[in-house]
Motif scaffolding. Structure first.
Motif, PDB file in Angstrom:
ATOM      1  N   PHE A   1       0.818  -1.209   0.000  1.00 41.38           N
ATOM      2  CA  PHE A   1       0.000   0.000   0.000  1.00 41.38           C
ATOM      3  C   PHE A   1       0.855   1.263   0.000  1.00 41.38           C
ATOM      4  O   PHE A   1       0.498   2.264  -0.635  1.00 41.38           O
ATOM      5  N   ALA A   2       1.980   1.246   0.690  1.00 42.72           N
ATOM      6  CA  ALA A   2       2.825   2.442   0.793  1.00 42.72           C
ATOM      7  C   ALA A   2       3.393   2.872  -0.553  1.00 42.72           C
ATOM      8  O   ALA A   2       3.856   4.010  -0.696  1.00 42.72           O
ATOM      9  N   SER A   3       3.366   1.979  -1.544  1.00 42.25           N
ATOM     10  CA  SER A   3       3.935   2.295  -2.853  1.00 42.25           C
ATOM     11  C   SER A   3       2.980   3.073  -3.749  1.00 42.25           C
ATOM     12  O   SER A   3       3.385   3.532  -4.824  1.00 42.25           O
ATOM     13  N   LEU A   4       1.717   3.229  -3.353  1.00 44.37           N
ATOM     14  CA  LEU A   4       0.745   3.853  -4.249  1.00 44.37           C
ATOM     15  C   LEU A   4       1.094   5.306  -4.543  1.00 44.37           C
ATOM     16  O   LEU A   4       1.488   6.066  -3.652  1.00 44.37           O
ATOM     17  N   SER A   5       0.920   5.673  -5.791  1.00 48.27           N
ATOM     18  CA  SER A   5       1.167   7.048  -6.221  1.00 48.27           C
ATOM     19  C   SER A   5      -0.020   7.934  -5.846  1.00 48.27           C
ATOM     20  O   SER A   5      -1.115   7.443  -5.558  1.00 48.27           O
ATOM     21  N   PRO A   6       0.158   9.257  -5.877  1.00 50.12           N
ATOM     22  CA  PRO A   6      -0.982  10.155  -5.618  1.00 50.12           C
ATOM     23  C   PRO A   6      -2.149   9.906  -6.576  1.00 50.12           C
ATOM     24  O   PRO A   6      -3.312  10.002  -6.163  1.00 50.12           O
ATOM     25  N   LEU A   7      -1.851   9.581  -7.834  1.00 42.20           N
ATOM     26  CA  LEU A   7      -2.922   9.304  -8.779  1.00 42.20           C
ATOM     27  C   LEU A   7      -3.699   8.046  -8.397  1.00 42.20           C
ATOM     28  O   LEU A   7      -4.931   7.998  -8.516  1.00 42.20           O
ATOM     29  N   GLU A   8      -2.992   7.022  -7.934  1.00 45.54           N
ATOM     30  CA  GLU A   8      -3.662   5.800  -7.510  1.00 45.54           C
ATOM     31  C   GLU A   8      -4.481   6.048  -6.245  1.00 45.54           C
ATOM     32  O   GLU A   8      -5.621   5.564  -6.127  1.00 45.54           O
ATOM     33  N   LEU A   9      -3.933   6.785  -5.310  1.00 45.77           N
ATOM     34  CA  LEU A   9      -4.670   7.092  -4.093  1.00 45.77           C
ATOM     35  C   LEU A   9      -5.936   7.893  -4.389  1.00 45.77           C
ATOM     36  O   LEU A   9      -6.950   7.751  -3.702  1.00 45.77           O
ATOM     37  N   ALA A  10      -5.880   8.725  -5.433  1.00 47.61           N
ATOM     38  CA  ALA A  10      -7.034   9.542  -5.793  1.00 47.61           C
ATOM     39  C   ALA A  10      -8.199   8.688  -6.299  1.00 47.61           C
ATOM     40  O   ALA A  10      -9.340   9.157  -6.327  1.00 47.61           O
ATOM     41  N   GLU A  11      -7.928   7.451  -6.702  1.00 45.14           N
ATOM     42  CA  GLU A  11      -8.994   6.548  -7.154  1.00 45.14           C
ATOM     43  C   GLU A  11      -9.741   5.903  -5.989  1.00 45.14           C
ATOM     44  O   GLU A  11     -10.759   5.236  -6.207  1.00 45.14           O
ATOM     45  N   LEU A  12      -9.246   6.112  -4.769  1.00 49.51           N
ATOM     46  CA  LEU A  12      -9.825   5.455  -3.600  1.00 49.51           C
ATOM     47  C   LEU A  12     -10.645   6.462  -2.783  1.00 49.51           C
ATOM     48  O   LEU A  12     -10.431   7.674  -2.880  1.00 49.51           O
ATOM     49  N   PRO A  13     -11.571   5.971  -1.962  1.00 48.73           N
ATOM     50  CA  PRO A  13     -12.245   6.879  -1.031  1.00 48.73           C
ATOM     51  C   PRO A  13     -11.213   7.533  -0.113  1.00 48.73           C
ATOM     52  O   PRO A  13     -10.141   6.974   0.138  1.00 48.73           O
ATOM     53  N   PRO A  14     -11.515   8.703   0.402  1.00 51.13           N
ATOM     54  CA  PRO A  14     -10.553   9.384   1.280  1.00 51.13           C
ATOM     55  C   PRO A  14     -10.320   8.617   2.576  1.00 51.13           C
ATOM     56  O   PRO A  14     -11.166   7.833   3.020  1.00 51.13           O
ATOM     57  N   ASP A  15      -9.153   8.855   3.162  1.00 47.66           N
ATOM     58  CA  ASP A  15      -8.806   8.308   4.481  1.00 47.66           C
ATOM     59  C   ASP A  15      -8.665   6.790   4.485  1.00 47.66           C
ATOM     60  O   ASP A  15      -8.854   6.149   5.529  1.00 47.66           O
ATOM     61  N   ILE A  16      -8.354   6.206   3.341  1.00 42.47           N
ATOM     62  CA  ILE A  16      -8.084   4.765   3.280  1.00 42.47           C
ATOM     63  C   ILE A  16      -6.607   4.523   3.579  1.00 42.47           C
ATOM     64  O   ILE A  16      -5.737   5.128   2.977  1.00 42.47           O
ATOM     65  N   ASP A  17      -6.334   3.653   4.526  1.00 42.36           N
ATOM     66  CA  ASP A  17      -4.971   3.221   4.817  1.00 42.36           C
ATOM     67  C   ASP A  17      -5.008   1.712   5.036  1.00 42.36           C
ATOM     68  O   ASP A  17      -5.464   1.235   6.075  1.00 42.36           O
ATOM     69  N   ALA A  18      -4.553   0.972   4.028  1.00 40.42           N
ATOM     70  CA  ALA A  18      -4.685  -0.485   4.051  1.00 40.42           C
ATOM     71  C   ALA A  18      -3.447  -1.187   4.593  1.00 40.42           C
ATOM     72  O   ALA A  18      -3.332  -2.406   4.453  1.00 40.42           O
ATOM     73  N   ARG A  19      -2.540  -0.439   5.228  1.00 39.46           N
ATOM     74  CA  ARG A  19      -1.406  -1.110   5.872  1.00 39.46           C
ATOM     75  C   ARG A  19      -1.920  -1.947   7.040  1.00 39.46           C
ATOM     76  O   ARG A  19      -2.824  -1.511   7.764  1.00 39.46           O
ATOM     77  N   VAL A  20      -1.365  -3.145   7.188  1.00 33.87           N
ATOM     78  CA  VAL A  20      -1.957  -4.123   8.107  1.00 33.87           C
ATOM     79  C   VAL A  20      -0.977  -4.503   9.214  1.00 33.87           C
ATOM     80  O   VAL A  20       0.236  -4.313   9.105  1.00 33.87           O
ATOM     81  N   THR A  21      -1.529  -5.052  10.269  1.00 36.91           N
ATOM     82  CA  THR A  21      -0.744  -5.533  11.396  1.00 36.91           C
ATOM     83  C   THR A  21      -0.229  -6.943  11.118  1.00 36.91           C
ATOM     84  O   THR A  21      -0.738  -7.651  10.238  1.00 36.91           O
ATOM     85  N   ASP A  22       0.752  -7.360  11.909  1.00 37.22           N
ATOM     86  CA  ASP A  22       1.225  -8.741  11.806  1.00 37.22           C
ATOM     87  C   ASP A  22       0.103  -9.725  12.108  1.00 37.22           C
ATOM     88  O   ASP A  22       0.025 -10.795  11.506  1.00 37.22           O
ATOM     89  N   GLU A  23      -0.784  -9.354  13.028  1.00 42.17           N
ATOM     90  CA  GLU A  23      -1.903 -10.223  13.376  1.00 42.17           C
ATOM     91  C   GLU A  23      -2.808 -10.455  12.170  1.00 42.17           C
ATOM     92  O   GLU A  23      -3.267 -11.580  11.929  1.00 42.17           O
ATOM     93  N   PHE A  24      -3.065  -9.408  11.384  1.00 43.16           N
ATOM     94  CA  PHE A  24      -3.916  -9.573  10.210  1.00 43.16           C
ATOM     95  C   PHE A  24      -3.221 -10.424   9.154  1.00 43.16           C
ATOM     96  O   PHE A  24      -3.869 -11.236   8.484  1.00 43.16           O
ATOM     97  N   VAL A  25      -1.921 -10.265   9.005  1.00 40.40           N
ATOM     98  CA  VAL A  25      -1.175 -11.106   8.057  1.00 40.40           C
ATOM     99  C   VAL A  25      -1.310 -12.568   8.443  1.00 40.40           C
ATOM    100  O   VAL A  25      -1.550 -13.437   7.587  1.00 40.40           O
ATOM    101  N   ARG A  26      -1.174 -12.855   9.728  1.00 40.58           N
ATOM    102  CA  ARG A  26      -1.330 -14.240  10.181  1.00 40.58           C
ATOM    103  C   ARG A  26      -2.757 -14.729   9.959  1.00 40.58           C
ATOM    104  O   ARG A  26      -2.982 -15.887   9.601  1.00 40.58           O
ATOM    105  N   PHE A  27      -3.722 -13.832  10.161  1.00 35.70           N
ATOM    106  CA  PHE A  27      -5.119 -14.208   9.958  1.00 35.70           C
ATOM    107  C   PHE A  27      -5.369 -14.573   8.498  1.00 35.70           C
ATOM    108  O   PHE A  27      -5.984 -15.604   8.196  1.00 35.70           O
ATOM    109  N   ILE A  28      -4.895 -13.752   7.572  1.00 34.22           N
ATOM    110  CA  ILE A  28      -5.065 -14.058   6.149  1.00 34.22           C
ATOM    111  C   ILE A  28      -4.356 -15.359   5.802  1.00 34.22           C
ATOM    112  O   ILE A  28      -4.853 -16.185   5.029  1.00 34.22           O
ATOM    113  N   GLY A  29      -3.204 -15.583   6.399  1.00 35.59           N
ATOM    114  CA  GLY A  29      -2.470 -16.812   6.155  1.00 35.59           C
ATOM    115  C   GLY A  29      -3.192 -18.053   6.631  1.00 35.59           C
ATOM    116  O   GLY A  29      -2.915 -19.156   6.146  1.00 35.59           O
TER     117      GLY A  29
END
Length: 304
Positions: free
Chosen positions: A180-208
């Motif tokens: 998520f941190a790699s998104l450009s301003p143009l890509e971020l502009a395609e999303l609703p405001p205040d979206i931050d999809a960086r995740v915790t280690d716990e969520f990574v384990r959950f998806i796994g």
């Protein structure tokens, strides 16, 4: 190991082979005929009629389940995308809500915001089927049109709005590849405001716990988890935004079981006090032994 539902076919093959030999009938033709008849029998009997009510462990019929959940403004009806029985149940929920006088909208994971004008035109009856099929196939090309066509026709015939929920696929792909941190301003502009999809280690384990991460290093799998979170967040924003503008509506959300799940899915990202109910099919690792009331209100009982 032969699945119980398929055992009759395998146990019948040898007698059929003998019959073909005695009556000069080509075995492959007879085998195909038998398999076709078997599959027809299975498909005719695979509709879902019961669900596990998770809060008390009772098994109830589908009509009882629908009556119980119908008072909430958001109903998540999860699916395995290629399971016809799940789409049949989704249609049954929609039909029941309509019969109860509910003002229904359908939120769908299958479409992105760019398709919203086409969805609006379809629900208004202004788009021919062939043209709308192309929109669907561009949006959700891995699953045949026929899996959802009855839902689409029900929406069109009753002028029920279909709401595009998903994040732009190009942005999702960027997050899955680079984070998520790699998104450009143009890509971020395609999303609703205040979206931050960086995740915790716990969520990574959950998806796994229900996604294969074999062969991936931790950082690359974190990107996959962030892409999942991005889709959850965007779908949640679309739902809350639509219902804020249309508070009289009841939205039936059609999405994969992982997204519809209460823990780690779209419901967890809904803002405010928006009430919702969840119905899920058994999706790994959820089954009747491991499901909790935080995951779902109902777990479907599948015959096969």
């Amino acid at each position: 190991m032969v699945l119980p539902a398929l055992a009759p076919f395998f146990f019948t093959v040898a007698p059929v082979r003998r019959f073909c030999y005695n009556h000069a009938m080509p075995f492959p033709h007879a085998a195909r005929l038998l398999l076709s008849l078997l599959l027809t029998a299975l498909l005719c009997g695979c509709s879902i009629s019961q669900a596990l009510r998770v809060r008390d462990g009772a098994t109830v019929d589908v009509d009882t389940m629908i009556a119980d959940i119908s008072g909430a403004p958001v109903l998540f009806i999860g699916e395995r995308h290629d399971a016809a029985a799940h789409h049949g149940l989704q249609l049954r929920v929609l039909q029941s809500l309509k019969a109860r006088g509910k003002d229904v909208a359908i939120g769908m994971e299958m479409f992105e915001l760019v398709s919203q004008p086409a969805l609006d035109a379809w629900s208004a009856g202004r788009v021919p089927e062939d043209a709308f099929r192309k929109v669907y196939q561009w949006s959700w090309h891995n699953i045949p049109w026929g899996m959802y066509s009855d839902i689409f026709f029900f929406a069109r015939d009753n002028h029920i709005p279909i709401v595009a929920l998903n994040a732009p696929r190009s942005v999702v792909q960027s997050v899955a590849q680079r984070g998520f941190a790699s998104l450009s301003p143009l890509e971020l502009a395609e999303l609703p405001p205040d979206i931050d999809a960086r995740v915790t280690d716990e969520f990574v384990r959950f998806i796994g716990s229900y996604s294969s991460n074999h062969g991936r290093n931790l950082e690359s799998f974190r990107h996959i988890a962030e892409a999942q979170m991005l889709r959850n967040m965007v779908m949640a924003r679309r739902i809350t935004g639509y219902l804020a503008a249309h508070p009289e509506k009841v939205m039936v959300v059609i999405a994969g079981g992982g997204h519809a799940r209460g823990v780690g899915g779209v419901p967890a990202e809904l803002k405010g006090n928006l009430e919702y109910r969840i119905v899920l099919p058994p999706v790994p690792p959820l089954d009747k032994e491991h499901v909790t009331a935080e995951d779902t209100d109902y777990l479907l009982v599948e015959r096969f």
